[in-house]
Each structure stands twice: as C-alpha cells, then as structure tokens.
Write a protein that holds these residues in place. Structure first.
Motif, short mmCIF file in Angstrom:
data_model
loop_
_atom_site.label_atom_id
_atom_site.label_comp_id
_atom_site.label_asym_id
_atom_site.label_seq_id
_atom_site.Cartn_x
_atom_site.Cartn_y
_atom_site.Cartn_z
N PRO B 202 0.72 -1.30 -0.03
CA PRO B 202 0.17 0.13 0.05
C PRO B 202 1.13 1.62 -0.12
CG PRO B 202 -0.36 -1.40 1.96
CD PRO B 202 0.59 -1.90 1.21
N LYS B 255 -3.45 0.16 -3.12
CA LYS B 255 -4.16 0.27 -2.57
C LYS B 255 -3.92 1.67 -1.73
CE LYS B 255 -5.01 -4.49 -1.66
NZ LYS B 255 -5.20 -5.33 -0.86
N GLN B 298 -10.10 1.05 -3.00
CA GLN B 298 -9.08 0.92 -3.02
C GLN B 298 -8.46 1.92 -2.13
OE1 GLN B 298 -8.54 1.00 -7.54
NE2 GLN B 298 -7.06 0.72 -7.10
N LEU B 365 -4.93 -5.34 5.80
CA LEU B 365 -4.70 -4.75 4.46
C LEU B 365 -2.49 -4.37 4.29
CD1 LEU B 365 -4.83 -2.34 2.79
CD2 LEU B 365 -4.00 -0.56 4.36
#
Lengths: 352, 369
Positions: B202, B255, B298, B365
């Motif tokens: 991310p 992300k 996202q 995540l």
C-alpha cells in the motif's frame, strides 16, 4: 421530492455579462479607451468555461450568447416557475482575475452599475451583490459605501479563492463596512487564480477545480473563524455560496477538536467554532452534494443541529438539478419554509 | 488530544492485559542528527553540514508554523536517556507498545528526505532512513514495521528505492506526504504507484510535506491551527487528483492509506466527486466508473485525529458511510494530538467492528498474520 412554496428567496442566481464591451457604457473615458486601444478580451473565468455542462442546464442554455445573459430567460426559467419573491444576483464575471488594482476597481464599479441598470431596474424581484476589488481594501470599501446607498444591494460578494485567506486582518475594513451597512458578505465559488486552485498545486482538469471548491470553502471558514473576524464583528453574517453542504458537520467536528487543543494560539476566538457558525455563517442549498436518498439527508441535517444554516438557491443557470427539483427529497415542510423564506430573511436585513 | 503532563499514565492503567491493537501511525525520531550518518555517503554528510536540506520552504530549522508543543510531541514522551520524543525504542516500548498491547506498529518517519529541492540528496536521505528503520527499530522489535520512504519528486528514483526494498518483510508500505510540488495524481508520481502495486505494498499518504504551494487555495494562512485543520483539505485535494487523473483506474491493485488527516470528510468528498463526474465525465474519459467506487475499493484511512462531534454517536453515521472495514486505528505517538486507544470509540460498537477498527483491518491490509 419536497414541495416548493411560493414567496421563496433564491440566494444565488447568476446574470451574465454578455461581453466586456457591455461594460463600456459604465466605464469612464480613460478606461473605455484602455479597453479598446489595448484590445482587451472578454473576462471569462476558467472556473466556468462557457460550454461546460455544469455552467448551464441544457434546457436553460440559450440558442446563442451566454447562459444567464437574458433577463427574459431568467424570468421564464426561475423567477416565475419557482414563484420567487426575490432572487439575489451574484455576477461571476472575471473581474477578480485582473492584477491591476486600478483596472479591477474600474471593472467592479462598471459591473455594479451594469447590474443596477440592466437587471435591478428591470425586475423588482431582483436584488444585487456588490462586487469589490479586493486587491485594494481602500477601493473595496469605497465601492461598498457607494453602492450601499441603493438598498437593492443586499450583500458584498467575494470569491472563495482570492489573493490571501479571507480572515486576514488587512481585509477587515471590508467587514467593518459590511457590518455597519447591514450587508452580509457572500463568498462564492471560484478563483481569482492568483494562487493554485488547490492547496497541493495545480490540477489538470476543470472537474478538479470544480470539485475542489469545497476544500477552498473549508480553509476559508477556518481562516475567518480563527483570525477572529466574528469576535470583532459579531453582527456580521457570511454566506457560503455554491459551496456544497454535506461537508459542513465533519469539517466543524475537526475544527472544534483542534480549537480545543490549541486555542492558546488564537485566544481572541471567544466562542466555539460550532457556535460561531450557527450564529454567523450560512450556506446556499445548491449544489446539494449528497446522494439522493432521504435517510442520508435526514442524518446530514441532524448532524448540523440547526435548521437555520441553509438558504434556498437554484444556482441558475448552473446545472445542479433538473426540472423543478431544487429541493432534495426528505426535507420536512417546516424545513422547506425555513430554507426558502425564514432563513434568507433572517440573513439579509435589506431584503424587504 | 493530550497536551497535559501525565506521568506514567499508561503504567497506572487498571487493565492488566488489554485487547491487542494495531497502531498505524507511529513516528520514530533520530536522537541526534549524526544518527543517520552511518547510512549516508561522506559527500552527503558534508553537504548537510554545510548547506542543510534546502527544502520547499524558507526555514533552515523547524517548521514555518510553530508547533503547539516542542517537536509537536507529548511532554511526557521525552526518553529518560535524553533525546527528542520518539527517539528511544525502549521508552516507546514502555510507554506505547507494551501497555497498549500493540501487536502491529507501523512506523512513519517524518523529516526525512521528502520535500527537498535537491532530488539527489532527497533520494540519499530516504534510502538512509530506510536502512535506519531496520537497524534501530524493526530488527529490534518484531511488532514494528517500517514504511519505505521515497524521494517524492523524482518518480523514477523513488520507484528504484521501492524495488530495492520489495519483498523485505521489514517494510509494509510506501510512504508519501500529502503536500508535494504537484497534486499526487500527476504523472510524475506514477512510477511510485506502479512500483508499489508490483511490490504489493500500500501507499500511505501522511499529512504534511512541503511542495512550495501556498497551503490553502487562497494563499498562506496565519496560524498553526489552520495548517493542522487544513491537512484534511490537502488530503481531499490529493485524493481527488488521484481519482481524476485515473491513478486507481490504471493501477487497479493499488491501495492507498490516508494518514493523519481525519476521515469525516471522505463521504462528502466521494458524493461530490460522483455528482460532478456525472456532469463532467466527458473531460476525464479515463475515469470509467463513479469516483466513489474507486475510493470504496482502494482507499483506507487511519483514525487519528478522530473527528470529535458534540454528539459522539454522529460519528457512527460517517463510519457507516465509509465502511467499518476501511479504518485503521492510529495513535500518532509521540505527537501531542495523540489519540488514546481506550477513549476514541464511543460505546455501542459491535465486537466485530471494534476488532476490525483496532486490529483486523490493519493486519489484513498490511499482510500481517
């Protein structure tokens, strides 16, 4: 859809200046000569490209000329069908983009004269906003005082993206004059483009500029509140025009939290930001930037904890809704009456 | 927010064992300037001594808006052995990680090589910070994970740094700041997103940064509170740029995490973007779906500083509109506006949502088992 009621006040309509040459009759010889000799062109702001879908509703777009340049159209499209008692004219001609304060002052004066003669004199429902040359506070105050003699001017108009944050002390004589003369300050979407249109630089697209107006309003509210404008001028009202409304409460929750945390930095802020907004700040209804479902709308208005914040607007001729659906679904009849009649009258003392 | 001096407040907590949490915004500091030198070439050490960092702002030392507290940090967070707040692992363990049962702590170093006009120096400093995070922090406490700091204005060298670190389990994200020379959706930053997507990391966007632009669209404001409140506006503009430039469309597995800028603004921004996109989509044909869909799929948000309504339950409406699966708890330790884990959520949250908020969303995540 909530039902419209007769006798409402439309707090944001936009009469268009057909062309810079339309202002020539209202300029003195020197400036008229400057405009023609130097070949100055029409002052159209990037905030509203003429053919952009948002600049005019398809059925409000004239066959020729600029959307909003015809009084007959405005009467046919909004004044009559919405059964308005008044509509407040907020000209968005690009005079604020000019860098010379002298030229800006001449254009503002001409624009205000044009509005009086071509609009206010021709339909008694219309009221005006005084467009001011903000680069020169002295000239701005002089223009406010000159126009204020005509009670049909009900507010002073500034753009949300200006040369400096609007709470800055240098601008306060403008607010002193406005408070003294019973004129709210209307702060309208749009930029003078003297700064990048976002706080993180220049975006690529018109859509980005338009979406970004909401962030500009947020930073201006912070500036106005923490600089102490409303501690100094407690009777002054400010109206956020074409600002959007769904961001108000979460923004204030954040501002309130930081105010509690660092209020030692701005000790002159004598009331909580939430209270200041409830007493001194208003917002125009359109563009209503929430999803079209009643449950969400009810929560959003409940979060505001006040039925006095929002003022009716169509944002004519901008394309914010279709047909007569200026009121989002879910408003109670009481709230419709507040938004369309009571709140505008409580905000604009000159509206009689 | 916490600006009082509260000695050993955590140690005095009545709960012996607290529920495990993730803290997704911890700020590790250097005890001294020279602490970074072992990771920097002699040339850059010399450069720093003679010229400093030459940022996109006027001050040689410190921020243009004076903070509310020294180093913007809690007065009770000075390590006993000296040095600024956040510079001691053992004291961070004692004050934050142990008493709050932090199972995952994500490090977001500030004052790195970002926002510097000399892009070569920027890259060198960022790389040094990344080495330093491993040596001083993540190799010594397995609960801590680092963020890959990159020279933000030079997309290619930033992408090279990400590829260099890809696969290294010390790192769980790429770190950018919200204020850059251009809005974050602009093409110059795309190599960063491409490399992050390839690495499966991310991209966190933390509040602050310097890009030379006035920090409001109407010029420079006067006060620290304006800068602080304004981080949410900067973050909104950065996110709008990412959506409208088509970054999410082009990098569908990317992300993004919005760090330390609040989250209350997110539903309104998404609604507004959807509304204007319906009108103006012909200008941005590369944005193929309503903006809210990209954002819902996202984007994540860290929680601190949580918006604080008068009626605290109003916040539940906003969280419901965002999604309980998208919030990542953060304290912002050791900064003064720290959110205390036990106090941020009002009563009335289901066990599942509470677990997701404090820990589950972050583990998922960041790929932590």
């Amino acid at each position: 859809m909530a039902s419209l009621i007769a006798g409402g006040v439309d707090c944001d309509v936009h009469p268009a200046v057909p062309h810079l040459t339309s202002l020539l009759p209202y300029l003195n010889d020197y400036w008229r000569d400057q405009v023609t000799t130097r070949g100055m062109v029409d002052l159209i702001s990037q905030s509203y490209p003429q053919n952009s879908p948002i600049t005019a509703r398809p059925d409000w777009r004239p066959g020729s000329g600029k959307p909003g340049e015809s009084l007959a159209d405005m009467q046919r499209h909004v004044l009559d069908p919405f059964q308005l008692s008044h509509a407040i004219c907020n000209p968005l001609y690009g005079v604020q983009m000019v860098f010379s304060e002298d030229l800006q002052a001449a254009f503002c004066r001409a624009l205000n004269e044009w509005l009086t003669k071509e609009w206010l004199d021709r339909d008694q429902r219309l009221r005006g906003s005084i467009v001011i040359p903000t680069q020169s506070v002295e000239k701005a105050v002089a223009e406010i005082e000159r126009c204020a003699a005509d009670r049909r001017f009900v507010q002073v108009l500034m753009l949300v993206m200006a040369d400096t944050p609007l709470g800055k002390r240098a601008l306060w004589p403008i607010y002193e004059a406005a408070e003294r003369l019973d004129l709210p300050i209307g702060i309208h979407a749009g930029s003078a483009y003297h700064n990048p249109p976002t706080a993180v630089g220049w975006g690529s697209y018109h859509i980005e500029d338009y979406a970004g107006q909401a962030q500009a309003f947020q930073t201006q509210l912070t500036s106005l509140i923490v600089e102490g404008v409303f501690a100094k001028y407690p009777r002054l009202k400010m109206v956020m025009l074409e600002s959007g409304v769904s961001w108000i409460s979460p923004f204030l929750w954040r501002l309130h939290k930081f105010w509690r945390g660092v209020r030692m930095e701005t000790p002159w802020v004598d009331r909580a930001p939430l209270e200041i907004v409830r007493s001194n700040i208003r917002f125009s209804l359109q563009p209503f930037d929430a999803p079209p479902d009643e449950a969400t709308l009810i929560r959003l208005f409940d979060h505001m904890q006040s039925d006095e914040l929002v003022l009716f607007s169509t944002d004519y001729p901008h394309w914010q809704f279709d047909g007569q659906e200026a009121l989002p679904a879910g408003l109670t009849p009481d709230l419709v009456r507040k938004i369309m009649i009571d709140n505008p009258h409580a905000t604009y003392p000159r509206l009689t | 927010m916490n600006i009082q001096f509260r000695e050993s407040s955590e140690a005095a907590s009545p709960l012996a064992v607290k529920t495990a949490i993730a803290d997704c915004d911890i700020h590790p500091a250097r005890a001294t300037r020279a602490e970074l030198y072992p990771y920097l070439a002699k040339r850059w050490q010399h450069h720093l001594e003679v010229y400093g960092v030459h940022a996109y702002q006027g001050m040689m030392e410190g921020p243009p808006y004076p903070k509310a507290q020294p180093n913007a940090s809690r007065r009770d967070a000075y390590p006993p052995e000296g040095g600024p707040q956040g510079s001691s692992l053992s004291f961070m363990q004692k004050q934050l990680l142990d008493p709050h049962n932090v199972q995952l702590g994500v490090l977001n170093p500030l004052n790195t090589g970002q926002g510097i006009r000399n892009h070569e120096l920027s890259a060198a400093l960022c790389s040094a910070i990344n080495d330093w995070q491993i040596d001083k922090w993540t190799s010594k406490d397995k609960r801590l994970k680092a963020s890959i700091v990159v020279g933000n204005e030079d997309g290619l060298s930033a992408a090279a740094e990400i590829r260099e670190r890809a696969g290294d389990k010390n790192f769980v994200q790429v770190l950018l700041l919200s204020r850059n020379v251009e809005p974050l959706g602009q093409r110059r930053y795309w190599p960063i997103y491409q490399a992050a997507e390839e690495a499966g990391l991310p991209v966190g966007v933390h509040a602050f940064g310097f890009g030379g632009n006035p920090i409001t669209p109407s010029g420079w404001p006067s006060y620290y509170i304006e800068e602080m409140v304004g981080h949410s506006q900067c973050q909104q503009s950065a996110l709008a740029s990412l959506v409208l430039e088509g970054v999410f469309e082009r990098f569908p597995k990317l992300k993004m995490v919005m760090i330390e800028a609040g989250f209350g603004w997110a539903p309104s921004l998404a609604w507004r973007l959807d509304k204007v996109w319906q009108r103006l989509r012909s200008e941005v044909p590369h944005v193929k779906r309503p903006p809210s869909e990209y954002i819902r799929e996202q984007v994540w948000w860290t929680t601190q500083p949580m918006e604080d309504p008068e009626r605290r339950e109003d916040l539940f409406d906003v969280i419901k509109w965002i999604g309980w699966d998208r919030l990542l708890f953060a304290t912002d330790y050791p900064h003064w506006d720290y959110d205390e884990p036990s106090r941020v959520l009002p009563a009335g949250v289901s066990d599942d949502n509470r677990e997701a908020f404090y820990l589950g969303n972050a583990k998922k995540l960041y790929g932590i088992a």
